[in-house]
Design a protein around this motif. Sequence first.
Motif, PDB file in Angstrom:
ATOM      1  N   LEU A   1       0.828  -1.203   0.000  1.00 53.64           N
ATOM      2  CA  LEU A   1       0.000   0.000   0.000  1.00 53.64           C
ATOM      3  C   LEU A   1       0.865   1.258   0.000  1.00 53.64           C
ATOM      4  N   VAL A   2       0.669   2.107  -1.002  1.00 55.38           N
ATOM      5  CA  VAL A   2       1.460   3.338  -1.148  1.00 55.38           C
ATOM      6  C   VAL A   2       0.626   4.568  -0.820  1.00 55.38           C
ATOM      7  N   ILE A   3      -0.624   4.584  -1.251  1.00 52.40           N
ATOM      8  CA  ILE A   3      -1.516   5.721  -1.007  1.00 52.40           C
ATOM      9  C   ILE A   3      -2.851   5.192  -0.479  1.00 52.40           C
ATOM     10  N   GLY A   4      -3.366   5.819   0.601  1.00 53.28           N
ATOM     11  CA  GLY A   4      -4.659   5.423   1.157  1.00 53.28           C
ATOM     12  C   GLY A   4      -4.513   4.465   2.323  1.00 53.28           C
ATOM     13  N   HIS A   5      -5.627   3.874   2.725  1.00 53.45           N
ATOM     14  CA  HIS A   5      -5.624   2.917   3.832  1.00 53.45           C
ATOM     15  C   HIS A   5      -6.763   1.912   3.629  1.00 53.45           C
ATOM     16  N   ARG A   6      -6.557   0.738   4.208  1.00 58.21           N
ATOM     17  CA  ARG A   6      -7.575  -0.314   4.132  1.00 58.21           C
ATOM     18  C   ARG A   6      -8.593  -0.115   5.249  1.00 58.21           C
ATOM     19  N   LYS A   7      -9.859  -0.096   4.874  1.00 55.15           N
ATOM     20  CA  LYS A   7     -10.910   0.004   5.881  1.00 55.15           C
ATOM     21  C   LYS A   7     -10.975  -1.277   6.700  1.00 55.15           C
ATOM     22  N   LYS A   8     -11.294  -1.128   7.980  1.00 51.50           N
ATOM     23  CA  LYS A   8     -11.388  -2.304   8.837  1.00 51.50           C
ATOM     24  C   LYS A   8     -12.626  -3.125   8.514  1.00 51.50           C
ATOM     25  N   GLN A   9     -13.736  -2.442   8.225  1.00 49.40           N
ATOM     26  CA  GLN A   9     -14.960  -3.172   7.910  1.00 49.40           C
ATOM     27  C   GLN A   9     -14.931  -3.667   6.465  1.00 49.40           C
ATOM     28  N   ARG A  10     -15.533  -4.806   6.270  1.00 42.21           N
ATOM     29  CA  ARG A  10     -15.549  -5.435   4.948  1.00 42.21           C
ATOM     30  C   ARG A  10     -16.627  -4.811   4.070  1.00 42.21           C
ATOM     31  N   GLY A  11     -16.312  -4.588   2.796  1.00 43.03           N
ATOM     32  CA  GLY A  11     -17.266  -4.009   1.872  1.00 43.03           C
ATOM     33  C   GLY A  11     -18.024  -5.065   1.092  1.00 43.03           C
ATOM     34  N   PHE A  12     -18.878  -4.599   0.185  1.00 44.28           N
ATOM     35  CA  PHE A  12     -19.581  -5.520  -0.709  1.00 44.28           C
ATOM     36  C   PHE A  12     -18.752  -5.820  -1.945  1.00 44.28           C
ATOM     37  N   LEU A  13     -18.111  -4.779  -2.518  1.00 47.34           N
ATOM     38  CA  LEU A  13     -17.398  -4.951  -3.784  1.00 47.34           C
ATOM     39  C   LEU A  13     -16.077  -4.208  -3.778  1.00 47.34           C
ATOM     40  N   THR A  14     -15.015  -4.897  -4.158  1.00 43.78           N
ATOM     41  CA  THR A  14     -13.724  -4.274  -4.429  1.00 43.78           C
ATOM     42  C   THR A  14     -13.496  -4.274  -5.933  1.00 43.78           C
ATOM     43  N   ILE A  15     -13.164  -3.124  -6.484  1.00 44.55           N
ATOM     44  CA  ILE A  15     -12.826  -3.008  -7.908  1.00 44.55           C
ATOM     45  C   ILE A  15     -11.311  -2.867  -8.012  1.00 44.55           C
ATOM     46  N   GLY A  16     -10.668  -3.817  -8.652  1.00 41.85           N
ATOM     47  CA  GLY A  16      -9.230  -3.786  -8.844  1.00 41.85           C
ATOM     48  C   GLY A  16      -8.888  -3.320 -10.247  1.00 41.85           C
ATOM     49  N   ILE A  17      -8.039  -2.312 -10.350  1.00 43.41           N
ATOM     50  CA  ILE A  17      -7.688  -1.712 -11.638  1.00 43.41           C
ATOM     51  C   ILE A  17      -6.180  -1.778 -11.843  1.00 43.41           C
ATOM     52  N   THR A  18      -5.745  -2.420 -12.907  1.00 40.30           N
ATOM     53  CA  THR A  18      -4.322  -2.406 -13.264  1.00 40.30           C
ATOM     54  C   THR A  18      -4.056  -1.208 -14.158  1.00 40.30           C
ATOM     55  N   ASN A  19      -3.136  -0.363 -13.742  1.00 38.36           N
ATOM     56  CA  ASN A  19      -2.814   0.844 -14.497  1.00 38.36           C
ATOM     57  C   ASN A  19      -1.426   0.731 -15.101  1.00 38.36           C
ATOM     58  N   VAL A  20      -1.370   0.807 -16.439  1.00 37.70           N
ATOM     59  CA  VAL A  20      -0.113   0.722 -17.171  1.00 37.70           C
ATOM     60  C   VAL A  20       0.015   1.955 -18.061  1.00 37.70           C
ATOM     61  N   LYS A  21       1.217   2.477 -18.168  1.00 39.25           N
ATOM     62  CA  LYS A  21       1.459   3.677 -18.964  1.00 39.25           C
ATOM     63  C   LYS A  21       1.147   3.426 -20.439  1.00 39.25           C
ATOM     64  N   ARG A  22       0.486   4.408 -21.046  1.00 34.49           N
ATOM     65  CA  ARG A  22       0.212   4.400 -22.487  1.00 34.49           C
ATOM     66  C   ARG A  22       0.900   5.609 -23.103  1.00 34.49           C
ATOM     67  N   LYS A  23       1.316   5.483 -24.318  1.00 31.58           N
ATOM     68  CA  LYS A  23       2.103   6.532 -24.962  1.00 31.58           C
ATOM     69  C   LYS A  23       1.308   7.825 -25.080  1.00 31.58           C
ATOM     70  N   ASN A  24       1.813   8.869 -24.431  1.00 32.37           N
ATOM     71  CA  ASN A  24       1.280  10.231 -24.530  1.00 32.37           C
ATOM     72  C   ASN A  24      -0.165  10.378 -24.057  1.00 32.37           C
ATOM     73  N   THR A  25      -0.671   9.446 -23.268  1.00 30.92           N
ATOM     74  CA  THR A  25      -2.050   9.584 -22.796  1.00 30.92           C
ATOM     75  C   THR A  25      -2.278   8.752 -21.548  1.00 30.92           C
ATOM     76  N   SER A  26      -3.365   9.056 -20.841  1.00 32.88           N
ATOM     77  CA  SER A  26      -3.788   8.277 -19.678  1.00 32.88           C
ATOM     78  C   SER A  26      -5.299   8.400 -19.544  1.00 32.88           C
ATOM     79  N   TYR A  27      -5.947   7.290 -19.245  1.00 32.93           N
ATOM     80  CA  TYR A  27      -7.399   7.282 -19.069  1.00 32.93           C
ATOM     81  C   TYR A  27      -7.786   7.069 -17.609  1.00 32.93           C
ATOM     82  N   LEU A  28      -6.796   6.932 -16.733  1.00 32.48           N
ATOM     83  CA  LEU A  28      -7.072   6.546 -15.354  1.00 32.48           C
ATOM     84  C   LEU A  28      -7.964   7.554 -14.635  1.00 32.48           C
ATOM     85  N   LYS A  29      -7.661   8.834 -14.754  1.00 32.23           N
ATOM     86  CA  LYS A  29      -8.439   9.847 -14.041  1.00 32.23           C
ATOM     87  C   LYS A  29      -9.903   9.804 -14.451  1.00 32.23           C
ATOM     88  N   ARG A  30     -10.146   9.707 -15.730  1.00 33.40           N
ATOM     89  CA  ARG A  30     -11.537   9.686 -16.209  1.00 33.40           C
ATOM     90  C   ARG A  30     -12.257   8.429 -15.739  1.00 33.40           C
TER      91      ARG A  30
END
Length: 339
Positions: free
Chosen positions: A103-132
């Motif tokens: 973990l680099v940014i943020g923190h894990r909540k102690k209570q369990r959620g319903f859904l975790t969304i895992g996103i792999t972010n890889v650099k793309r040439k001259n662009t990024s879609y992560l923020k959107r």
Amino acid sequence: MRFWHRNTAAYMITLAIILTTMYYLFTIRDNTKGRVPDGPSRPKPLLTMEYKSNKKIRTKNQHEEVLLNQRPGKPANKTLERLDVSRVMSCMDLEHFDREKALVIGHRKKQRGFLTIGITNVKRKNTSYLKRTLESLISNANEAERSKLRIVVFACDLEEKARQEARDIVSKSFPEHVQSGLLQLIEAPKSFYPPLENLKQTFNDPNVRVKWRSKENIDNVFLFAYSVNMSDYYMLLDDDLITFSGYFQRIYNFVAKHQKNHWILLDISERGTGKLFRNNDLLPLARFLVQFYQEQPVDLLLHSMMRLTNQNNHFVVEPPLFKHIGVVSSLELKNKNGA
């Protein structure tokens, strides 16, 4: 004199019997040494490799398991014979995964959620879609839904510059959601990855594509292992998608609809992304990807896992809840060839 001859003969016969018995006893012991006893009460393992205390244990079925789409006529043991287990030993101790170090940014909540969304972010040439993508996921979930949602971004580039770009997007654009525990960013040490050179070439893919898809498999291993026990369900998502209001409730309803069905994977989106799993299946899936990371792309491996676990029905949300917006791939070869 005849008495002595008779006794000598008896002694010789007795000695021969003893030696013969010992020979057969030792022969049987040697031939069965190291075997796993067969029997109807012994379950056949789904995966062909087990690990305990980081030491390899071979099972009777190790050379009998193959991927379901193995070419007909090809000997069953070839796939596993080619597997160099030493290359992936660093990924094996998943039960003792160091989540705090990841973990680099943020923190894990102690209570369990319903859904975790895992996103792999890889650099793309001259662009990024992560923020959107993150804006779409967060803005289209209401406050109550966000409390049950966890979003984990994995900055899986091996280059520091690309990782820093992902850190900046998460920390500078979404500080409120980082603070709340909704959004986290993780990174993997380079030592987590097996060597990504001299890999097996399948599907007639060039080396650059084999390396790209093999790394993608290990990326997901890391993300799966980190996300264990964060929520009841986990969804794998690309970093170039948008959604719409109500997507969380649609996922909730879809899971409830198939609660009594046998499944290991639900399809929530299109084109290979949006795969949803139960939390309890994440570690078995991670081990499966580790074992066959060179064999197939991740989407084909996940569908192979479906068939191995006897999921005969393919459950798909209609219409899809996510739409791809990316036109630039993280694999430069695809950008050049348009495929």
